[in-house]
Write a protein that holds these residues in place. Structure first.
Motif, PDB file in Angstrom:
ATOM      1  N   SER A 153      -4.645  -1.200   6.448  1.00  0.00           N
ATOM      2  CA  SER A 153      -5.160  -0.618   5.227  1.00  0.00           C
ATOM      3  C   SER A 153      -4.448   0.702   5.023  1.00  0.00           C
ATOM      4  CB  SER A 153      -6.660  -0.399   5.360  1.00  0.00           C
ATOM      5  OG  SER A 153      -7.253  -1.602   5.808  1.00  0.00           O
ATOM      6  N   LEU A 154      -4.172   0.984   3.771  1.00  0.00           N
ATOM      7  CA  LEU A 154      -3.440   2.202   3.443  1.00  0.00           C
ATOM      8  C   LEU A 154      -4.299   3.420   3.744  1.00  0.00           C
ATOM      9  CD1 LEU A 154      -0.593   1.952   2.264  1.00  0.00           C
ATOM     10  CD2 LEU A 154      -1.930  -0.076   1.829  1.00  0.00           C
ATOM     11  N   LEU A 202       2.315   0.245  -3.026  1.00  0.00           N
ATOM     12  CA  LEU A 202       1.425   0.508  -1.899  1.00  0.00           C
ATOM     13  C   LEU A 202       1.032   1.978  -1.769  1.00  0.00           C
ATOM     14  CD1 LEU A 202       2.781  -1.832   0.903  1.00  0.00           C
ATOM     15  CD2 LEU A 202       0.572  -1.928  -0.237  1.00  0.00           C
ATOM     16  N   TYR A 203       1.897   2.886  -2.231  1.00  0.00           N
ATOM     17  CA  TYR A 203       1.581   4.310  -2.119  1.00  0.00           C
ATOM     18  C   TYR A 203       0.636   4.762  -3.229  1.00  0.00           C
ATOM     19  CZ  TYR A 203       5.513   4.598   1.159  1.00  0.00           C
ATOM     20  OH  TYR A 203       6.357   4.431   2.216  1.00  0.00           O
ATOM     21  N   PRO A 206      -3.713   2.536  -4.025  1.00  0.00           N
ATOM     22  CA  PRO A 206      -4.939   2.880  -3.289  1.00  0.00           C
ATOM     23  C   PRO A 206      -5.611   4.140  -3.841  1.00  0.00           C
ATOM     24  CG  PRO A 206      -3.189   2.342  -1.756  1.00  0.00           C
ATOM     25  CD  PRO A 206      -2.567   2.400  -3.116  1.00  0.00           C
ATOM     26  N   VAL A 271       0.656   8.860   1.204  1.00  0.00           N
ATOM     27  CA  VAL A 271      -0.075   7.643   1.541  1.00  0.00           C
ATOM     28  C   VAL A 271       0.862   6.728   2.310  1.00  0.00           C
ATOM     29  CG1 VAL A 271      -1.208   5.600   0.583  1.00  0.00           C
ATOM     30  CG2 VAL A 271      -1.612   7.842  -0.428  1.00  0.00           C
ATOM     31  N   ASN A 272       0.334   6.072   3.347  1.00  0.00           N
ATOM     32  CA  ASN A 272       1.189   5.174   4.123  1.00  0.00           C
ATOM     33  C   ASN A 272       0.358   4.115   4.818  1.00  0.00           C
ATOM     34  OD1 ASN A 272       3.676   4.297   5.147  1.00  0.00           O
ATOM     35  ND2 ASN A 272       4.375   6.418   5.204  1.00  0.00           N
ATOM     36  N   GLY A 273       1.027   3.114   5.345  1.00  0.00           N
ATOM     37  CA  GLY A 273       0.334   2.040   6.049  1.00  0.00           C
ATOM     38  C   GLY A 273       0.462   2.222   7.543  1.00  0.00           C
ATOM     39  N   THR A 302      -9.720   1.395  -0.394  1.00  0.00           N
ATOM     40  CA  THR A 302      -8.286   1.239  -0.172  1.00  0.00           C
ATOM     41  C   THR A 302      -7.918  -0.236  -0.221  1.00  0.00           C
ATOM     42  OG1 THR A 302      -6.436   1.890   1.246  1.00  0.00           O
ATOM     43  CG2 THR A 302      -8.421   1.125   2.352  1.00  0.00           C
ATOM     44  N   TYR A 303      -6.620  -0.490  -0.123  1.00  0.00           N
ATOM     45  CA  TYR A 303      -6.137  -1.871  -0.101  1.00  0.00           C
ATOM     46  C   TYR A 303      -5.663  -2.207   1.302  1.00  0.00           C
ATOM     47  CZ  TYR A 303      -5.917  -1.998  -5.202  1.00  0.00           C
ATOM     48  OH  TYR A 303      -6.215  -1.996  -6.528  1.00  0.00           O
ATOM     49  N   SER A 304      -5.700  -3.496   1.625  1.00  0.00           N
ATOM     50  CA  SER A 304      -5.045  -3.932   2.848  1.00  0.00           C
ATOM     51  C   SER A 304      -3.869  -4.818   2.466  1.00  0.00           C
ATOM     52  CB  SER A 304      -6.018  -4.682   3.751  1.00  0.00           C
ATOM     53  OG  SER A 304      -6.405  -5.886   3.153  1.00  0.00           O
TER      54      SER A 304
END
Lengths: 415, 297
Positions: A153-154, A202-203, A206, A271-273, A302-304
């Motif tokens: 998750s981010l 992705l950044y 979220p 933001v990062n994973g 957040t997103y996964s």
């Protein structure tokens, strides 16, 4: 002279027909079988450097160690080029046997990939140890297209040294958007910025999700960028750079921008994973901390996302390829990848190996993020959407266009 | 060799075919086949995966209805209109400047030719560092005056000029070398004769130098025009076509259609439009050369 004409014509015809056959066919690509029954399979993977490549080569070697009759030839490309190459190879019928796939992009490549459900059933392969959300992320239209190796998750990564120097309290689990904004403001000083805002999927998304609940793709799977929660959230995010000035101006299209800004010590937060957290920690010349995405009115969200390995439709040895990908996603291999920091293991049983190499407090943050995460829904043409978002988004970050304007353009061209 | 008037002996045709076969085969395989294939694809709806259907002129009408395609067409023309004269003026100017027997002439030639030899990717990285906010221009300007420079690659209205400037810098060296060689080939006695007849430097330039190097100028103009219509690497690396589609060129459109959207049909159609465009412009140039190119020295 007259005699040679039919001959030349015949040769040309043979050449042309041979080429045409090569163009349309290709049902035996991506693998060869030796006399002793040893099968060599090609595997295509993204990798960003020699270290990365070596780690994946080790995974390939593990497959042969566990199954001496299967050999793997690994080829790698940087992440951004990987999908361009893959699409071209699928089109040319020369796809690799084992295809690496990211959850966000699965929907776009199902046409060239083999559904794994029958093979899973036939081999009685147990998938219950894999994280549910990433299994869902690598499925499309009710079919499973890949077995996951990592997910995550981010989260927010922050520069501990910059927080300390500015006298700002380090972000905690459950910190709010108001906390984030005041921290970003306080950290913007001496030519450095609080946060890296950049319009890449992705950044960015979220933060928008947590801020207003806006999602880029609606329940029916359609691109929905022009609706209101999305426009408000995008405008807020772009204004971090355009109006508030707490994020640096975006210098055109450069997808490594947030990472390079963070590593250079030019921004305090990004933001990062979890998949890149340990490598960021290794490269950074400062202390790296983790926090959840700041909470909006409905709490932190957040997103996964994650990645896995699938099999191309053109693979001549799907049975062996399946054996290979089950080895590549086994608890043993995923544990090793976790310990190396290459991947946050998709199997719950071996996630401890990642935490052992992380830093104090990481487990709590990752657990909290996972608890609040929803799978990142995308469209089949997500590559195109991403490209358009970065291309047009830059204008909003420079204050030359409104969020409504930018999102309208992307929606119109991709939707 | 057969003496003129006699018929070629039998068997020679076969031998000729044998010797020509390798290159003919190569030509067929690697030139004719791809060209014909792309023409065929231009008339098909040809997705990467899935059924291919005949589309007739459908791809062409799709393209011309597409606002992005029309914009990339305009972008390409804008690039050519800006780049071609700038390139020629800079390269010719520098060639004339280093033409007399000046000191350090060879070294200057090498320096000016260097950007052509350095890989474009390396050039692009350096120019990014020059252009970006906090980069060389912005940093210097801000330190000296306190004012920030524009965000050259990220702002509309600046991005295309930034791409053109970088392209001119990286491309002028080639033409400069061509002009420089042509200038060196002007016979001394013609210049002397002009001087004796009382021609000043300006008159010499327009009456002697430029007409004498006009074949080289024709060559440089034609080649530069063709390559500038096909511009890809500079905008691809510097701006990715952004902001928006402000710097997306026709060649980038073809690439995106082919390798990002995977619509090979429209990509081929767009490539053929580019080909026809280049062919047309080059034909006009060849037709016009009689008016200004002098081949008699």
């Amino acid at each position: 002279m007259n005699k040679t004409k039919p001959l030349a014509f015949g040769v040309a015809l043979m050449v042309a027909s041979g080429l045409l056959a090569g163009c349309g066919g290709g049902d035996s690509s991506g693998g060869t079988e030796g006399a002793d029954g040893t099968v060599t399979l090609t595997w295509s993977m993204w990798a960003s450097g020699t270290d990365d490549r070596n780690a994946w080569q080790q995974v390939a070697d593990e497959v042969t160690a566990a199954n001496p009759k299967i050999k793997i030839t690994l080829d790698t490309a940087p992440f951004t080029d990987y999908f361009t190459k893959l699409g071209t190879r699928l089109a040319g019928g020369s796809a690799p046997c084992i295809v690496s796939m990211q959850s966000l992009r699965t929907g776009g490549y199902t046409g060239g990939m083999l559904p794994l459900d029958d093979l899973i059933a036939k081999h009685g392969f147990d998938t219950s140890d894999f994280d549910k959300s990433i299994m869902a992320g690598l499925a499309s239209g009710g079919k499973q297209y890949a077995l996951p190796y990592d997910f995550g998750s981010l989260v927010v990564t922050y520069n501990k040294d910059m927080f300390q120097a500015a006298g700002v309290a380090a972000p905690k689990i459950g910190w709010t958007m108001a906390d984030f904004e005041s921290a970003a403001k306080a950290l913007t000083r001496n030519g450095k910025y609080g946060f890296a805002a950049y319009p890449v999927d992705l950044y960015m998304f979220p933060m928008l999700l947590s801020r207003t609940g806006a999602q880029p793709v609606d329940d029916s799977g359609k691109l929905a960028l022009t609706g209101d929660p999305m426009v408000t959230a995008f405008q807020w995010y772009a204004d971090l750079a355009a109006k508030e000035g707490v994020a640096p101006k975006v210098p055109g299209v450069d997808n490594n921008f947030p990472d390079t800004q963070f590593l250079n010590g030019n921004v305090a937060m990004s933001v990062n994973g979890p998949w890149s957290v340990l490598s960021l920690k290794k490269q950074a010349k400062f202390g790296v901390g983790l926090a959840t995405i700041p909470a909006g009115p409905d709490g932190t969200k957040t997103y996964s996302a994650g990645s896995g390995f699938g099999i191309s439709k053109s693979c001549a040895h799907p049975e062996q390829a399946f054996t290979a990908i089950t080895t590549m996603t086994s608890a043993k291999v995923l544990g090793e990848l976790g310990a190396l920091g290459r991947a946050f293991p998709a199997r719950a049983a071996v996630q401890d190996q990642w935490y052992n190499n992380a830093f104090p407090g990481a487990k709590e943050v990752i657990d909290a993020a996972n608890a609040s995460a929803i799978p990142f829904r995308t469209t089949a043409d997500w590559d195109q959407v991403t490209k358009l978002l970065t291309q047009y988004g830059v204008q909003a970050f420079n204050g030359q266009a409104t969020a409504a304007n930018v999102l309208q353009q992307v929606q119109q061209q991709a939707g | 060799m057969p003496i003129s008037g006699t018929r070629p002996r039998r068997g020679e045709g076969r031998a000729a075919a044998f010797f020509a076969a390798p290159s003919l085969l190569g030509l067929t395989l690697f030139t004719l086949f791809p060209v014909v294939m792309s023409l065929v694809m231009a008339f098909y709806h040809w997705p990467a995966v899935g059924a291919r259907t005949f589309a007739g002129l459908g791809n062409l009408s799709t393209l011309f209805e597409d606002a992005v395609f029309r914009r990339t067409l305009l972008n390409t023309l804008l690039f050519v209109v800006l780049y071609l004269p700038l390139n020629l003026v800079v390269s010719l100017g520098l060639a004339v400047w280093i033409s007399p027997r000046m000191k350090g002439r060879r070294a200057l030639r090498v320096v000016f030719f260097l950007p052509v030899v350095v890989p474009m990717v390396a050039n692009a990285i350096v120019w990014r560092l020059i252009y970006q906010p906090g980069g060389l221009i912005d940093g210097t300007l801000h330190a000296a005056t306190g004012v920030h420079a524009p965000n050259f690659l990220g702002e509309r209205g600046w991005a295309m000029f930034a791409v053109v400037a970088m392209s001119v810098w990286q491309g002028f060296g080639y033409n400069m070398l061509v002009f420089s060689a042509a200038l060196d080939a002007i016979p001394e006695h013609i210049v002397e004769a002009a001087q004796l007849d009382g021609a000043g430097p300006v008159r010499q330039l327009f009456r002697i130098t430029l007409p004498m190097i006009s074949p080289s100028m024709f060559f440089a103009t034609t080649m530069t025009l063709i390559t500038s219509f096909q511009v890809f690497t500079q905008p691809f690396l510097l701006t990715g076509g952004g902001p928006g589609v402000d710097t997306e060129t026709l060649m980038m459109f073809v690439y995106n259609q082919g390798f990002s959207v995977f619509e090979f049909g429209t990509a081929s159609a767009a490539a053929w439009i580019l080909f026809v465009l280049i062919l047309g412009v080059t034909a006009v140039q060849f037709a016009g050369q009689r008016r200004w190119v002098t081949y008699d020295a």
